[in-house]
Design a protein around this motif. Sequence first.
Motif, PDB file in Angstrom:
ATOM      1  N   THR A 207       8.037  34.085  14.145  1.00 41.56           N
ATOM      2  CA  THR A 207       7.755  33.258  15.308  1.00 41.56           C
ATOM      3  C   THR A 207       6.659  33.865  16.179  1.00 41.56           C
ATOM      4  OG1 THR A 207       8.695  32.262  17.316  1.00 41.56           O
ATOM      5  CG2 THR A 207       9.627  34.361  16.608  1.00 41.56           C
ATOM      6  N   CYS A 211      12.769  33.081  18.599  1.00 39.42           N
ATOM      7  CA  CYS A 211      13.569  32.488  17.536  1.00 39.42           C
ATOM      8  C   CYS A 211      14.445  31.383  18.117  1.00 39.42           C
ATOM      9  CB  CYS A 211      14.433  33.567  16.881  1.00 39.42           C
ATOM     10  SG  CYS A 211      15.410  32.994  15.481  1.00 39.42           S
ATOM     11  N   ARG A 218      11.151  24.803  16.510  1.00 34.84           N
ATOM     12  CA  ARG A 218      11.280  26.158  15.970  1.00 34.84           C
ATOM     13  C   ARG A 218      10.017  26.503  15.165  1.00 34.84           C
ATOM     14  NH1 ARG A 218      13.928  22.543  12.949  1.00 34.84           N
ATOM     15  NH2 ARG A 218      13.766  22.658  10.658  1.00 34.84           N
ATOM     16  N   ASP A 219       9.636  27.771  15.216  1.00 30.71           N
ATOM     17  CA  ASP A 219       8.408  28.144  14.500  1.00 30.71           C
ATOM     18  C   ASP A 219       8.527  29.464  13.747  1.00 30.71           C
ATOM     19  OD1 ASP A 219       8.398  29.913  16.599  1.00 30.71           O
ATOM     20  OD2 ASP A 219       6.318  29.564  17.181  1.00 30.71           O
TER      21      ASP A 219
END
Length: 405
Positions: A207, A211, A218-219
Amino acid sequence: MSSVAITGFGVVSAAGSDRRAFARALFEGRSAIGAVVLPRAFGRRAFRAAQIVDLPGNAAETAGDRRAYDRFSVLAFLAAEEAVAAAGLDTEDLAGDRTSVLLGTGIGGATSIDDSHHGLYVEQRRPDPLTIPRLMAHAAPALLSRRWGCRGTVLAISSACASGAQAIGLGMSFIRAGLADRVLAGGTEASLTPSALESWQAMRVLTSTRCRPFCADRDGMVLGEGAAVFVLESDEAAARRGAPVLARLRGYGTTSDAGDLVRPDASGAAAAIRAALADASLAPHDISHVNAHGTGTRLNDAAEAEALQSVLGADAARIPLSATKPVHGHTLGASGALELAATILALQSSTAPGTLGFEAAQAEYPLAISDQNQPIAGAIGLSNSFAFGGVNAALIVEALPLAPL
């Protein structure tokens, strides 16, 4: 199948150096994620992870010759010491061929590997003669075997992020099959090295912010390090010494997607959960709490949500779910063990830890997930671990509420 007693467990993580501190971090919602301090760096990139800042001053010495053990082995040793003490065992109890040691690790001696390569390629110095004994994945279970004289099966399980859960599941199988009276089982990982962090970054799964499992925005995930070890015993062995039973392992399921190396398959994850339920002779509605693998990556969370909905049906929106990696980081081969510990602590306190970073407005799936602690009504928990390589593992544990730790 019969259940197996858990008479002790220990935890070492960035979120707490023992299970009580770990529990406080979970229920108080304190993240251990921060800037990573590295002995050397490549480039100017700054990384964030759940790094253990302080270990006991004599951590390496208590494990033996300081030079002989990698960090991942020392973490396993510290967690095992707490587990053995909690179970009320000593060397006399554990020594002999009826005690086995099964530990999972995704990588093994990552610190030793990184140090050796840097020394050889950059500093052009001769490798330390103990490099190989330090870096082998088998080093951690071998250390525990040596410390307590365990002469049964000693085995390292390495199946990426499912390693710890598979080691625990196999430990339960050993006891059921009569291959051991006691098993020290769990997982350990310490891979926050410059080369590892850069390699994870190259995959674009870390990320850039924080998180956020199961959120639409979300990434990526955040790495961590740590260990958790459990004392598993047959009912006969525990009864002979009047040992208190903290929890019971009820079921274990493991499957392989036999597909893409890094893209998870929801049907494989669902099959592992169903296998664990069948092993425990339980129905989906018997589950009281889910500790999700919940990495915060787009593909993994989507596959896990689909798997949970496939198996649990409408109950997926009712059963309190926690994704604890925003607290302790993704500890790779140790994650299944740390998260089983979190599951037991949740059941004992009748409280599902809140999922840090989760925003209801960003929820992408109809799951019972919240950034706040949720009450648990029941004693049965499901802990999921899904790994690169398409390896899936699910554990089902039963624990009754206890007085707060």
